[in-house]
Design an enzyme around this catalytic site. Structure first.
Site, short mmCIF file in Angstrom:
data_model
loop_
_atom_site.label_atom_id
_atom_site.label_comp_id
_atom_site.label_asym_id
_atom_site.label_seq_id
_atom_site.Cartn_x
_atom_site.Cartn_y
_atom_site.Cartn_z
N TYR A 31 46.32 32.03 57.36
CA TYR A 31 47.60 31.59 56.82
C TYR A 31 48.55 31.07 57.89
CZ TYR A 31 46.26 33.58 52.38
OH TYR A 31 45.60 33.85 51.21
N LYS A 81 35.59 41.89 58.21
CA LYS A 81 34.24 41.31 58.20
C LYS A 81 33.80 41.23 59.67
CE LYS A 81 30.85 39.12 55.93
NZ LYS A 81 30.03 39.67 54.85
N ASP A 117 33.14 42.26 51.56
CA ASP A 117 32.32 41.98 50.37
C ASP A 117 31.93 43.28 49.67
OD1 ASP A 117 31.07 42.21 52.81
OD2 ASP A 117 29.37 40.93 52.33
N ASP A 177 45.04 39.22 50.29
CA ASP A 177 45.44 38.36 49.17
C ASP A 177 44.40 38.45 48.05
OD1 ASP A 177 46.78 36.50 47.71
OD2 ASP A 177 46.22 34.77 48.93
#
Ligand code: NAD
Length: 332
Positions: free
Chosen positions: A123, A170, A203, A227
């Site tokens: 972002y 991740k 995930d 988000d």
């Protein structure tokens, strides 16, 4: 009288903002609204989506209630929401998702809070074309911002009586950027031995939240995962029309619904005002109006449970105005 900055927003924004203002007044809280504009409306009127006076007002009052803003997709100006959060250094995005009794959902008794880092990650908006057929976006993760958001999550957990914080990343793939976030989270967690800490790969987290949402309490994540996961959590409690978000910094805070400006419903008296009213409830708690905040929340829960004077997305037949009027009546 407490001054609060008000941004009525675009699309359905003005309608749900009006609902929230009426409800706050009915709960007996006197607020002097300092109205400013932002987004597509401000661009038309002032030639910029974030007029200087908007930022100055929030800096001055320290608190803002904001309805959603429209951001052009793919081209045009950058997200005003993201720019405001960065400009005011509102580094923590707090997104609670709690079940309202009476909402049709396969999930019951959900009570999750996502703490999303609000100032960096993808972002940051650092992207460029490489020739004509490739584009690069740069993911920025710093130790300072990562430690700051994880501290916020643990402090929130302590204040709210929550027992566990889960950091999401991740780091198996993005070993440097997400690796730094995870390392920072582990470092900060050591300073809060009274709160359990664990981490999950994003995930897996998405699947876990659908299969076993009750195992989680406070989830802390970099901007993008936060988000996405907070919208997933909103889905667990019945959808985007219900959940609020707070953007909190050291000197100011901005409260808003998680959902967007739903342009297709603009001016049709169809928008569900719940998320905006819940954003107002969070705002009232922040300024110390806890009693009024509690009364609004309870009245809203009762109205939704009855299921009649609510908007169509909640199974009722009321418009935005009629739902706000019913709530106002209950509060009086
Ligand atoms: P959206 O949240 O506006 O709408 C998604 C869908 O959710 C809608 O089609 C509608 O079915 C439902 N919905 C959401 N809020 C609702 C409500 N209060 N009542 C009834 N139904 C509701 O998301 P979008 O279509 O992806 O975005 C539209 C615009 O909003 C875009 O310009 C986007 O940039 C902007 N946006 C702004 C914010 C913000 O201001 N914080 C957040 C998200 C999106």
């Amino acid at each position: 009288m407490r001054k609060v900055t008000l941004i009525r927003g675009d699309g359905i924004g003005p309608e749900i903002a009006a609902a929230a203002i009426t409800v706050i007044k009915a709960a007996g809280v006197n607020i002097k609204w300092e109205e400013v504009s932002a987004g597509a409306g401000a661009l038309e009127k002032f030639g910029t989506p974030i007029p200087r006076e908007t930022v100055e007002s929030i800096n001055k009052t320290g608190v803002a209630l904001k309805a959603p803003l429209t951001t052009p997709v793919g081209s045009g100006f950058r997200s005003v929401n993201v720019a405001l959060r960065m400009e005011l250094d509102l580094y923590a995005n707090l997104r609670p998702s709690k079940t309202f009794p009476g909402i049709a959902s396969p999930f019951t008794d959900i009570d999750l809070v996502v703490v999303r880092e609000n100032t960096e990650d993808l972002y940051a908006g650092v992207e460029h074309m490489v020739g004509e057929d490739a584009a690069e976006s740069i993911k920025i993760i710093t130790r300072k911002a990562s430690e700051r958001i994880v501290h916020f999550a643990f402090d929130y957990a302590l204040k709210a009586g929550r027992k566990k914080v889960t950091a999401v990343h991740k780091a198996n793939i993005m070993k440097l950027s997400d690796g730094l976030f995870l390392e920072s989270a582990r470092h900060v967690a050591e300073q809060y031995p009274q709160v359990e800490f664990e981490d999950r790969i994003v995930d897996n987290m998405a699947m876990q939240l659908v299969l076993k949402p009750h195992l989680y309490e406070v989830i802390v994540a970099p901007n993008l995962y936060g988000d996405i996961l907070s919208d997933l959590c909103a889905g667990l409690v019945g959808g985007l029309g219900l959940v609020p978000g707070a953007n909190i910094g050291d000197n100011a805070a901005l409260f808003e619904p998680v959902h967007g400006s739903v342009p297709k419903y603009a001016g049709q008296n169809r928008a569900n005002p719940t998320a905006m009213i819940m954003a107002a409830v969070m705002m009232l708690g922040y300024i110390g109006e806890n009693e009024a905040a509690g009364r609004i929340q309870n009245a809203l829960a009762e109205l939704i449970k009855e299921g009649k004077q609510v908007t169509a997305d909640l199974g009722g037949s009321a418009g935005t105005k009629e739902m706000a009027a019913a709530l106002t009546e209950m509060l009086r």
